[in-house]
Each structure stands twice: as structure tokens, then as C-alpha cells.
Design an enzyme around this catalytic site. Structure first.
Site, PDB file in Angstrom:
ATOM      1  N   GLY A  76     125.368  29.689  62.968  1.00 41.95           N
ATOM      2  CA  GLY A  76     125.732  31.066  63.286  1.00 41.95           C
ATOM      3  C   GLY A  76     124.948  31.654  64.441  1.00 41.95           C
ATOM      4  CE  LYS A  77     122.146  27.223  67.501  1.00 40.74           C
ATOM      5  NZ  LYS A  77     122.626  26.459  66.338  1.00 40.74           N
TER       6      LYS A  77
ATOM      7  CG  ASP B 233     122.394   2.757  49.488  1.00 42.80           C
ATOM      8  OD1 ASP B 233     122.853   3.854  49.823  1.00 42.80           O
ATOM      9  OD2 ASP B 233     122.837   2.073  48.559  1.00 42.80           O
TER      10      ASP B 233
ATOM     11  N   PRO C 145     123.256  23.042  64.513  1.00 36.63           N
ATOM     12  CG  PRO C 145     124.470  21.106  64.944  1.00 36.63           C
ATOM     13  CD  PRO C 145     123.095  21.611  64.749  1.00 36.63           C
TER      14      PRO C 145
ATOM     15  CG  HIS D 214     125.837  -0.067  45.031  1.00 35.76           C
ATOM     16  ND1 HIS D 214     125.172  -0.854  45.937  1.00 35.76           N
ATOM     17  CD2 HIS D 214     125.681   1.208  45.454  1.00 35.76           C
ATOM     18  CE1 HIS D 214     124.623  -0.086  46.857  1.00 35.76           C
ATOM     19  NE2 HIS D 214     124.924   1.180  46.594  1.00 35.76           N
ATOM     20  CD  GLU D 215     128.044   4.234  44.620  1.00 40.19           C
ATOM     21  OE1 GLU D 215     127.174   5.120  44.473  1.00 40.19           O
ATOM     22  OE2 GLU D 215     128.273   3.693  45.715  1.00 40.19           O
TER      23      GLU D 215
ATOM     24  CG  HIS E  62     122.748   4.703  44.104  1.00 45.06           C
ATOM     25  ND1 HIS E  62     121.629   4.401  44.805  1.00 45.06           N
ATOM     26  CD2 HIS E  62     123.788   4.212  44.828  1.00 45.06           C
ATOM     27  CE1 HIS E  62     121.970   3.735  45.901  1.00 45.06           C
ATOM     28  NE2 HIS E  62     123.274   3.607  45.943  1.00 45.06           N
TER      29      HIS E  62
HETATM   30  P1  ADP Z   1     126.218  27.827  66.279  1.00 46.73           P
HETATM   31  O1  ADP Z   1     126.369  28.662  67.490  1.00 46.73           O
HETATM   32  O2  ADP Z   1     124.932  28.027  65.566  1.00 46.73           O
HETATM   33  O3  ADP Z   1     126.524  26.394  66.458  1.00 46.73           O
HETATM   34  P2  ADP Z   1     128.400  29.416  65.407  1.00 46.73           P
HETATM   35  O4  ADP Z   1     127.800  30.744  65.577  1.00 46.73           O
HETATM   36  O5  ADP Z   1     129.316  28.969  66.464  1.00 46.73           O
HETATM   37  O6  ADP Z   1     127.283  28.330  65.209  1.00 46.73           O
HETATM   38  O7  ADP Z   1     129.096  29.363  64.004  1.00 46.73           O
HETATM   39  C1  ADP Z   1     130.346  28.798  63.814  1.00 46.73           C
HETATM   40  C2  ADP Z   1     131.111  29.503  62.739  1.00 46.73           C
HETATM   41  O8  ADP Z   1     130.499  29.294  61.477  1.00 46.73           O
HETATM   42  C3  ADP Z   1     131.147  30.978  62.910  1.00 46.73           C
HETATM   43  O9  ADP Z   1     132.200  31.355  63.724  1.00 46.73           O
HETATM   44  C4  ADP Z   1     131.317  31.476  61.490  1.00 46.73           C
HETATM   45  O10 ADP Z   1     132.662  31.467  61.120  1.00 46.73           O
HETATM   46  C5  ADP Z   1     130.606  30.450  60.681  1.00 46.73           C
HETATM   47  N1  ADP Z   1     129.252  30.897  60.329  1.00 46.73           N
HETATM   48  C6  ADP Z   1     128.099  30.295  60.695  1.00 46.73           C
HETATM   49  N2  ADP Z   1     127.040  30.947  60.187  1.00 46.73           N
HETATM   50  C7  ADP Z   1     127.518  31.984  59.501  1.00 46.73           C
HETATM   51  C8  ADP Z   1     126.905  33.042  58.754  1.00 46.73           C
HETATM   52  N3  ADP Z   1     125.581  33.142  58.620  1.00 46.73           N
HETATM   53  N4  ADP Z   1     127.717  33.944  58.189  1.00 46.73           N
HETATM   54  C9  ADP Z   1     129.046  33.867  58.311  1.00 46.73           C
HETATM   55  N5  ADP Z   1     129.670  32.918  58.995  1.00 46.73           N
HETATM   56  C10 ADP Z   1     128.941  31.964  59.589  1.00 46.73           C
HETATM   57 ZN    ZN Z   2     124.321   2.898  47.545  1.00 43.68          ZN
END
Ligand code: ADP
Ligand code: ZN
Length: 676
Positions: free
Chosen positions: A254-255, A547, A251, A472-473, A476
Site C-alpha cells: 500500500g505504498k 523443502d 510490494p 510425505h505430507e 510434515h
Molecule cells: P505498493 O505500492 O506498496 O506496491 P500499492 O499501493 O500499489 O502497493 O497497493 C496495491 C493495492 O493493494 C492497492 O491498490 C489496494 O487495493 C491494496 N492495498 C494494499 N495495502 C492496502 C491497505 N493497507 N489497505 C487497503 N488496501 C490496500
Molecule cells: Zn514437503
């Protein structure tokens, strides 16, 4: 996800023709229904004394028997109804048993007998006589039955309630009220696709320039653009154009943006819909929405249909008959397949769909002639992140000292959407502090905030707790600094943030493949927190749960999926079949896997403890510094342990990149000059 585009497009819902058709009727929501039910129940409860509510006994008797009861002095109160010609006699508590042969517990407090009266005058006479004789000390009252309103109300109330509930459901079904009045019922089967086209109010021209990085994906979709622009070029040669392309990736990468850019480049309308919009609780709705969507699209051809989250409908149809499956989803999917087959290759409608899990999609969807093209859209790497930053920094007033390289390096694993979010957040932070321009610090604060949540400076901690977290930190940090393949450290903090009490931040090396040694080193560093607690405080605490969870998952992955243990070499038991509850291995293997996991983790834990003992002075110095300063950086760790003798992959990449940087900038300058 698409926090940027939201501004330019109108909210989801409503077919195109209905847009702007605002709802005049009051909106029904759940609280209305609750209120109505509450009032109804309240009425039944309080006003219901007169009704035959549960727990109050009654008995129909003849007039003669009624007279006998009154003569015997059983009556407490007598209420007559002239219209109905009846009389109700409430029985005195002490005589309840005589009349009903039951105790008060069974009959309730006010049981009564009901009798028909010959006439009101006769009753009057009889009662007066009994009053004189002293058999009846109460009053005779008459009930007015002309509360016809209430009667009518009670008759129609259930009907009314049903209608209200019905309207409410219809509204929910037909979207967020985009469809006015009664239309809602009839519009269920319409597709709810959102249309972006030339001249429409939500027109937003996205082009490839707005999509940073993703070079290979862009190249693949380029062909689609060409086709939409100039179909004959392909068809004349007898070529066939793919009907669909599937964008696969996590997600926020940028799909949607890419699909929009294709539409923008080709200058064609763009229908966008989410897979879950098809799925409704009513059978047949999904299929009819699919049909409607394709009908609309064909009218506008050439155009692009974009279906986000196609896995909501396209999930593999269940083979397991016992599970029953989801018939509605399956029929929606079938309809989608039929439609995709139905329109000709050259009709000019191209379907793009997005998912982050191509492996769970139905095989029929991926067959040739449907989504036969898979385009991978991955998380951006270092250079791509830089490019994405550049896109999103365009509208922001940044301080001249800002170093985009640094930002890109500080944001490993961020998606494009995350980066857009960082830029926005940084601007907000700067504005909050009343700055003129957004500075590096604002960006780093925004990154921290997005990774870890809000700082909780107010969380109260005792000195001892603070010390434990620091140990702890520091554990790491010590281990990761001293192991060759562990990720390079950026900073360590003990400022609580979100739900974490402290954190060590690394720069994950963005490797394409990871070796066993690298994984083991990382596991060792992750276990370093708990190991340090055990060694230097003598107790172990709940703080290491995260962890441990990570380590356990990692170990199972290495052993069961990657064939990385000696006892189970070269075996992968990964199965992407969601519906199968059967493990693809025997009970004995399961035991072996468990044993190997335990062994691997125990080994790495021992290794961590050993290393910590070797470096105990450095570890202590680090922990002290942490308690004092709360945040320490790689430079401080370097002062304590000395420079790491190994050069990290990221550094290597950066150096290699620096060399061809010069040529790149020259190219960029040339490009800019051309634009001017
Ligand atoms: P997806 O559909 O993969 O979940 P989105 O296309 O909805 O993701 O991307 C969400 C937002 O993230 C876009 O509107 C844009 O602002 C930003 N974004 C994601 N990928 C890119 C990219 N390659 N270049 C520029 N902006 C991006
Ligand atoms: Zn830790």
C-alpha cells in the site's frame, strides 16, 4: 500491483497534454520489420538468379575473346543488352574448366562471361553465322533493361528499411504511442509522469480511510498533509518541512496507496512515476525527464511527486571502477539529487518515493534534506489484515455467515494487494457458481488458489505416487504437530496445485523475533517429508526438493548471518554490497560454515526420523486418511495425536484481543453514529 486502482486511472504513458491524442498512423511492431526483412531476403534469393549472387563466377572479356569462345562452341545461352551495349554468355557445363580453370564446385552452376559489343547488328550477324556453322545451338535473346523500377527500388530500399527501423525505435522510446506522429522524436526527454488532480479524468479521491492498518505510517505522513494544507503554520515558527519521504516495504503493502491518500487528504495534485520510466537506452534522457518532472511539479505546487521503485535509479553508484557502472543511471540519479537540492524547502513540492530495499539505495539520497525520512510500511499483521479485508469487502455482497476473523487468520503473510486479490477472486468464484452472495467457501478457495495456484484435478497419478505424497505430507504434519515451536497446522492436502504435488498449510506465527529453538523446530518439520519417505517407502524422491532448498537457505542464514551455531557464535557475515564478490570471511571460515550447515541439517533430519518412529502409528493413520480423503484439517490431526499441549502465540494474541474487542466495537458504533 495496483490492481484496484488501475480501473480508476488511465493507462501509463503520454504526458498530460497529449492524453486522448490518439495515434492515426499504423502502429509498427516487430512483426512488420520481420516481414519486410523476410520479403527482401526472399527476393534476393529467388529473383536473384540474374544478379551476381554469391557462388556464381563471371569474367569480363574482350569482344574478340567472346567470339573465340562462341566459335569453339562453349556458349550455352547468349543474352545481349542493347542499352548497356554488353553481352552475357553462359558457359556450357562441360566447358567451364576451359574458361575459368576451375570446376563447377567453385564457379557455380551458371557462370558467364561478359563482353562489350561493338553494336547489336554486328552481334546479330556473328551469332547467325555461328548458328549456321553449328558452333552455337542456343538462342540469342535480348534483355530489356527498362526495369528501372526495380533499379530504383534497390537503390532506395536500404534507406527505406533504415527509416522504418528508426521510426519504430523512436516509437518504442516515446512510450506506448501516446505521442502522435513525428512528435515522438522530440518528446523523448519529457517526463512521463501521470498526473492526478482535481477535475482531471482520472481523478480518484483516495483518503486515509481507504488505507487500512498502517497506523504508524499514517501518523508519520499526517505531518506532510498538514504542511501541504497549511504551510505557514510551520514556516512561521521557522520549521523546515522534509522535502522527501521514503516509503519502505514489500510490494503490495500500500505504498502507492498511502502516497495517493496523502495527496487526496491534502487535496493537491499528484504526479506518479516509476523509477524505471527514467531509465532509457539513450544517454541523457533520464536526466532530462527528471528536470521536466520537477518543472511540471513546480508549476502545480503545492503538489506531491511519487516515484515508485526508486531503486531503479537510486541504486548505490558503483564504487568499483572495474565494473564500469551504468553512466546513464548515475547521471539520472545525479540530476535527481540536484533537483532535490535546487528547490527551496518551502516551495510546496514534496517527493515521496517507494522501494522495497532501502539498503541498496545510494547514501546521498538518504542524506538530510533529501529523503531523510523513512517510513516503514510492513506486511499487515492479523488485526491489520482484518481491517484491509473490511475495506475490500465493502463493495462485495457477502454471505452473512462470513467471518472476517477467520479470513484474516487464514491469510498470514498476505500483503494488502494479495487481500484485495482474494476478495476479487472470491467474487469471481462465487459468480462462476451462480451464487447470490459470496460465501466463506469461496473466500477459502480464493486463498488456496492465490497461495498455491490452480488445482490440477486432472493430473494423473498412480496409487503408489499418491501414497508416497501422502506419506510425505503426513510426515510434515506429524512432526509439526508434535514439536512445541513448529507452526500450527491448518490443513494437509495431496491435491496437486500449481507445481506442488501436495502441501501442508500452516499458520505462521507472526513473531517479531524468532528464537533458535523455533527455527530448529521448523527446520525439523520441513525435513519431516523426506524423512517419512525414507523411513516408510525405503526410497527418497525428488518431491522434497523444495523443502530441502528452504532448509538449506535457512541453515545458512542461521549460521552465517545470525550467529546461531556453536562453532561460529555471534558472527554476522551479511553484506548488502551487491557489487562485492568478495566474501567477508576467509576460506577456512567458508569451510567451517559449510560444515556447520551440514551438521545442523543432519541433526534435524535425525531428529525428524526419530520422532516419526515414535509416532509411526499416528503417522500411518494420517497418511491413510489422506489417501482416502485427499484433504484433512487440523481437527482430524487432533483426533489422531490429541490436542497440542502448547498454546500458540496466535491463539494467545486472539484471546488478548477478544478482551478489548468489546470496547472496540463500542467505539466503532459511536463513530458510525457520528457519520450518520
Ligand atoms: P505498493 O505500492 O506498496 O506496491 P500499492 O499501493 O500499489 O502497493 O497497493 C496495491 C493495492 O493493494 C492497492 O491498490 C489496494 O487495493 C491494496 N492495498 C494494499 N495495502 C492496502 C491497505 N493497507 N489497505 C487497503 N488496501 C490496500
Ligand atoms: Zn514437503
Amino acid at each position: 500491483m495496483d490492481n484496484q486502482n488501475k480501473q480508476s486511472t488511465s493507462p501509463q504513458g503520454g504526458t498530460q497534454g497529449n492524453r486522448g491524442n490518439k495515434n492515426k498512423m499504423p502502429r509498427f511492431n516487430l512483426s512488420w520489420i520481420y516481414l519486410i526483412i523476410a520479403v527482401a531476403l526472399g527476393y534476393l534469393f529467388f529473383a536473384g538468379g540474374d544478379m551476381q549472387s554469391a557462388g556464381t563466377a563471371s569474367k569480363n572479356v574482350t569482344y574478340t575473346v567472346f567470339k573465340q569462345y562462341v566459335e569453339q562452341g562453349y556458349a550455352n545461352k547468349v543474352v545481349a543488352s542493347k542499352d548497356e551495349g554488353t553481352v552475357k554468355m553462359y558457359v556450357k557445363p562441360e566447358h567451364i574448366r576451359d574458361v575459368f580453370q576451375q570446376g563447377v564446385e567453385q564457379t557455380g552452376k551458371q557462370p558467364f562471361v561478359l563482353a562489350e559489343i561493338p553494336s547489336a547488328d554486328k552481334l546479330d550477324e556473328f551469332i547467325s553465322a555461328q548458328q549456321e556453322l553449328g558452333n552455337f545451338k542456343g538462342e540469342l535473346s535480348y534483355k530489356r533493361t527498362n526495369d528501372t523500377f526495380m533499379q530504383v527500388f534497390w537503390n532506395i530500399f536500404p534507406l527505406l528499411l533504415i527509416i522504418v527501423v528508426w521510426i519504430f525505435i523512436m516509437r518504442r522510446m516515446s512510450g506506448n504511442g501516446g505521442v502522435g506522429g513525428m512528435g515522438g522524436i522530440f518528446n523523448v526527454g519529457r517526463s512521463r509522469a501521470q498526473l492526478v488532480e482535481k477535475g482531471s479524468e482520472n481523478e480518484s479521491k483516495v483518503t486515509f480511510k481507504d488505507v487500512a492498518g498502517q497506523a504508524s505510517a499514517k501518523q508519520e505522513v499526517q505531518e506532510i498533509v498538514e504542511f501541504l494544507k497549511n504551510p505557514t503554520k510551520f514556516t512561521d515558527l521557522g520549521g523546515k518541512i522534509p522535502k522527501g519521504a521514503l516509503l519502505v516495504g514489500p510490494p503490495g503493502t500500500g505504498k502507492t496507496l498511502l502516497a495517493k491518500a496523502v495527496a487526496g487528504e491534502a487535496d493537491v495534485p499528484f504526479f506518479s512515476m516509476s523509477g524505471s520510466d527514467f531509465v532509457e537506452m539513450f544517454v541523457g534522457v533520464g536526466a532530462s525527464r527528471v528536470r521536466d518532472l520537477f518543472r511540471q511539479a513546480k508549476e502545480k505546487a503545492p503538489c506531491i511527486i511519487f516515484i515508485d521503485e526508486i531503486d531503479a535509479v537510486g541504486r548505490a553508484r558503483s564504487r568499483n571502477a572495474m565494473m564500469g557502472g551504468n553512466d546513464e543511471r548515475e547521471s539520472t540519479l545525479n540530476q535527481l539529487l540536484t533537483e532535490m537540492d535546487g528547490f527551496g524547502t518551502n516551495s510546496g513540492v514534496i517527493i515521496m518515493a517507494a522501494t522495497n530495499r532501502a539498503d541498496i539505495l545510494d547514501k546521498a539520497l538518504l542524506r538530510a534534506g533529501r529523503f531523510d525520512r523513512q517510513i516503514h510500511v510492513d506486511l499487515p499483521d492479523l488485526n491489520e489484515r482484518k481491517a484491509v479485508f473490511k475495506v475490500h469487502l465493502r463493495p462485495i455482497k457477502v454471505d452473512s455467515s462470513l467471518d472476517v476473523d477467520l479470513l484474516a487468520r487464514q491469510t498470514p503473510g498476505f500483503s494488502g494487494a494479495d487481500i484485495a486479490n482474494v476478495c476479487n477472486e472470491a467474487a469471481l468464484i462465487a459468480a462462476r457458481h451462480g451464487k447470490q452472495a459470496v460465501t466463506k467457501e469461496d473466500f477459502l478457495a480464493a486463498v488456496d488458489r492465490i497461495v498455491g495456484g490452480l488445482e490440477k484435478k486432472t493430473k494423473v497419478m498412480t496409487e503408489e505416487e499418491k501414497r508416497t505424497i501422502a506419506l510425505h505430507e503426513a510426515g510434515h504434519a506429524t512432526i509439526s504437530w508434535n514439536l512445541q515451536y513448529a507452526n500450527p497446522l491448518i490443513k494437509v492436502t495431496i491435491v496437486p496445485r500449481g507445481r506442488a504435488l501436495g502441501a501442508a498449510w500452516y499458520l505462521p506465527e507472526e513473531r517479531q523475533i524468532t528464537t533458535r529453538e523455533q527455527m530448529l523446530d521448523e527446520m525439523c518439520a520441513t525435513l519431516g517429508g523426506r524423512a517419512a519417505e525414507e523411513l516408510f517407502t525405503g526410497h527418497i524422491s525428488s518431491g522434497a526438493m523444495n523443502d530441502l532448498e528452504r532448509v538449506t537457505k535457512q541453515a545458512y542464514g542461521m549460521i552465517a548471518y545470525m550467529g546461531m551455531s556453536e562453532a561460529l557464535p555471534n558472527l554476522c557475515y551479511y553484506s548488502n554490497d551487491e557489487y562485492s564478490w568478495q566474501r567477508p570471511y576467509s576460506e577456512a571460515t567458508a569451510e567451517l560454515i559449510d560444515k556447520e550447515v551440514k551438521r545442523m541439517i543432519a541433526e534435524q533430519y535425525e531428529r525428524a526420523k526419530q520422532l516419526l518412529m515414535e509416532k509411526r502409528d499416528g503417522h500411518k493413520a494420517l497418511a491413510d486418511l489422506l489417501v482416502e480423503r485427499e484433504v484433512i484439517f487440523a481437527e482430524d490431526v487432533e483426533k489422531i495425536f490429541g490436542k497440542r499441549p502448547w498454546i500458540s502465540r496466535t491463539e494467545e494474541l486472539l484471546e488478548a484481543q477478544a478482551e478489548d474487542e468489546n470496547t472496540e466495537t463500542i467505539n466503532e458504533q459511536q463513530a458510525e453514529q457520528q457519520e450518520q
